[in-house]
Design a protein around this motif. Structure first.
Motif, short mmCIF file in Angstrom:
data_model
loop_
_atom_site.label_atom_id
_atom_site.label_comp_id
_atom_site.label_asym_id
_atom_site.label_seq_id
_atom_site.Cartn_x
_atom_site.Cartn_y
_atom_site.Cartn_z
N THR A 360 7.92 22.48 -10.94
CA THR A 360 6.61 22.37 -11.60
C THR A 360 6.27 20.89 -11.70
O THR A 360 5.61 20.34 -10.85
CB THR A 360 6.62 23.05 -12.98
OG1 THR A 360 7.71 22.55 -13.77
CG2 THR A 360 6.75 24.55 -12.85
N ARG A 361 6.80 20.22 -12.76
CA ARG A 361 6.61 18.77 -12.89
C ARG A 361 7.73 18.24 -13.77
O ARG A 361 8.25 18.95 -14.63
CB ARG A 361 5.23 18.49 -13.51
CG ARG A 361 4.63 17.18 -13.02
CD ARG A 361 3.18 17.07 -13.38
NE ARG A 361 2.95 16.80 -14.79
CZ ARG A 361 1.74 16.67 -15.34
NH1 ARG A 361 0.66 16.82 -14.58
NH2 ARG A 361 1.60 16.41 -16.62
N GLU A 362 8.11 16.99 -13.56
CA GLU A 362 9.29 16.42 -14.22
C GLU A 362 9.17 16.40 -15.74
O GLU A 362 10.18 16.46 -16.45
CB GLU A 362 9.54 15.00 -13.70
CG GLU A 362 8.33 14.08 -13.88
CD GLU A 362 8.48 12.75 -13.15
OE1 GLU A 362 9.62 12.43 -12.76
OE2 GLU A 362 7.47 12.06 -12.98
N ASP A 363 7.95 16.35 -16.28
CA ASP A 363 7.76 16.26 -17.74
C ASP A 363 7.64 17.63 -18.41
O ASP A 363 7.44 17.70 -19.62
CB ASP A 363 6.50 15.44 -18.05
CG ASP A 363 5.24 16.08 -17.44
OD1 ASP A 363 5.36 16.68 -16.34
OD2 ASP A 363 4.17 16.00 -18.05
N HIS A 364 7.78 18.71 -17.65
CA HIS A 364 7.49 20.06 -18.16
C HIS A 364 8.33 20.41 -19.39
O HIS A 364 7.80 20.85 -20.42
CB HIS A 364 7.70 21.09 -17.04
CG HIS A 364 7.20 22.46 -17.37
ND1 HIS A 364 6.84 23.38 -16.42
CD2 HIS A 364 6.98 23.09 -18.56
CE1 HIS A 364 6.43 24.49 -17.01
NE2 HIS A 364 6.53 24.35 -18.30
#
Length: 465
Positions: A360-364
């Motif tokens: 998804t994204r690294e900060d999820h």
């Protein structure tokens, strides 16, 4: 095939046949009424010389003297084919859409076979449903079984069709299908499901099985198994990624209790049979990924908790077998917030397998944890402010109180046709909402992510101020 005229008792949907031999569990049965009409049934139990048969339909017209029972020597099978996509069937697998029968490529046993634990692969790969509370905070991954706990009158049907319509795997062009099984629904609900699937074009990649409330209750025990058999065929033999949505598992369990009472079994908790846990596991455990197979079966089961009681046996046992739960809240529904997903009691145990960098994204993970913590704090302060008044709270407390309201109105609330992507629609929205909190309070997100994703919202807030 053996035929008997030794019916000794008829109790509800059950027929007791004596002096039988060589009869197997789950074997199909043909019952010939005195009038000449034929009905189908299934062997529910066999003992030394007695077979208990459950009938798919009413038992009116049967008697113990002239009724003939023929054991067919095979279990119930479903004819499967890729032609099933775009079709609507009833709870027994017969066409409901006034189109001809599907020409089957093969016939499969609806009871399926348990997946060997050694052959199971870890569920992974994020499924985007377009709903922020699920995608952002309780992520669904391929191969997972994640139930939705609802209550009577809550919009779980609307949520089910929205997920069926919007669900997809981001960034990959792989064949995706939805198998939708409705158990014990009203004619009005059946009409709603069919119209919505047709209106949005979602029917093209879907298979629908609709069991109505006025259909025999025994049929409810068959419908989920038909849907899962179709899903397993599409997934493991046609390499498709299949999302199975079953609504409503409470109706399934009520039918299980009704049949158990007709058999005069000793009841368990609240009258449900003691083997309900085992029975439910034969449905839920058919989701998963198998090593060496491209296709996957993911399962979303919806159940309405009687009396909104999450400790009720149906919800309780479902929680033991499945990998988390999505809970719909009545308080949010009263505020006219759709979908009324109460994120605090929600959980996706396999979320970490499907999120993060390259998925998804690294900060999820950090964003989900920070939003959860801030909303929980705001909810707690609502109770406190009702006692001491908002004026007695500190400035930081008032910010959290406001955050809880904005979170419900902007993050949880979304339109019934609104499809949010995970990046800009959900995670960026989370950063925008967190900009209302002091930076020192953001303890669950890394500083590098605040600079990379959150700084633009904080700087924009200062300029606006």
């Amino acid at each position: 095939m053996k035929e008997y005229k030794t019916v000794t008792q008829i109790a509800g949907p059950l027929v007791f046949v004596s002096d039988v031999s060589g009869v197997g569990y789950n074997e199909l049965v043909e019952i010939m009424l005195p009038s000449g009409e034929k009905r189908m049934g299934q062997v529910l139990e066999t003992s030394k010389h007695v077979a208990v048969v459950q009938i798919f339909g009413p038992t009116a017209g049967l008697n113990t003297t002239q009724t003939r029972v023929k054991f067919l020597g095979e279990t119930m099978k479903l004819g499967v084919s890729t032609e099933m996509l775009g079709r609507v069937f009833d709870g027994m697998g017969r066409p409901r859409d006034k189109r001809p029968q599907v020409v089957p490529e093969k016939r499969v046993d609806i009871n399926g076979a348990a997946i060997n634990p050694f052959s199971r692969d870890l569920p992974r790969d994020f499924i985007q449903t377009g709903i922020s509370t699920i995608d952002g905070m309780n992520t669904l991954v391929r191969g997972q079984k994640l139930p939705i706990f609802s209550g009577s009158g809550l919009p779980h049907n609307q949520l089910a069709v929205q997920i069926a319509r919007q669900a997809r795997v981001v960034g990959k062009k792989e064949p995706f299908a939805v198998v939708f099984a409705a158990v014990g629904i009203t004619n009005e609900e059946a009409s709603f499901f069919m119209k919505d699937f047709e209106r949005t074009g979602a029917l093209e990649r879907a298979v629908l099985f609709l069991n109505l409330a006025d259909d025999p209750s025994v049929e409810r025990l068959i419908t989920p198994r038909l849907a899962l058999s179709a899903a397993e065929y599409l997934a493991y033999e046609k390499d498709m990624h299949v999302l199975v949505i079953i609504t409503d598992m409470t109706n399934y369990c009520e039918a299980l209790r009704e049949v158990a009472a007709a058999r005069e079994e000793v009841p368990g908790r609240r009258g449900y049979p003691g083997y309900m846990y085992t029975d439910l596991s034969t449905i839920y455990e058919r989701a998963g990924r198998i090593k060496g197979r491209k296709g996957t079966v993911t399962q979303l089961s919806i159940l309405t908790m009687p009396g909104d009681d999450i400790t009720h046996p149906i919800a309780d046992l479902t929680g033991y077998i499945t990998e988390g739960q999505i809970v719909l809240g009545r308080d949010l529904h009263r505020k006219n917030i759709y979908p009324p997903v109460d994120v605090l009691p929600c959980l996706s145990r396999l979320m970490n397998l499907g999120i993060g960098k390259d998925r998804t994204r690294e900060d999820h993970r950090g964003v989900a944890d920070q939003l959860y913590a801030a909303y929980a704090t705001g909810r707690d302060l609502r109770s406190l402010s009702a006692v001491v008044g908002e004026e007695a709270l500190s400035e930081a407390d008032r910010q959290y109180l406001k955050f809880a309201d904005v979170f419900e109105q902007r993050f949880i609330r979304q339109g019934k046709d609104e499809d949010r992507n995970i990046d800009t629609g959900t995670l960026d929205l989370g950063w925008e909402l967190m900009a209302a909190l002091p930076e020192a309070e953001l303890k669950r997100v890394k500083k590098e992510f605040i600079e990379k994703y959150g700084r633009k919202y904080r700087d924009g807030k200062k300029e606006a101020g």
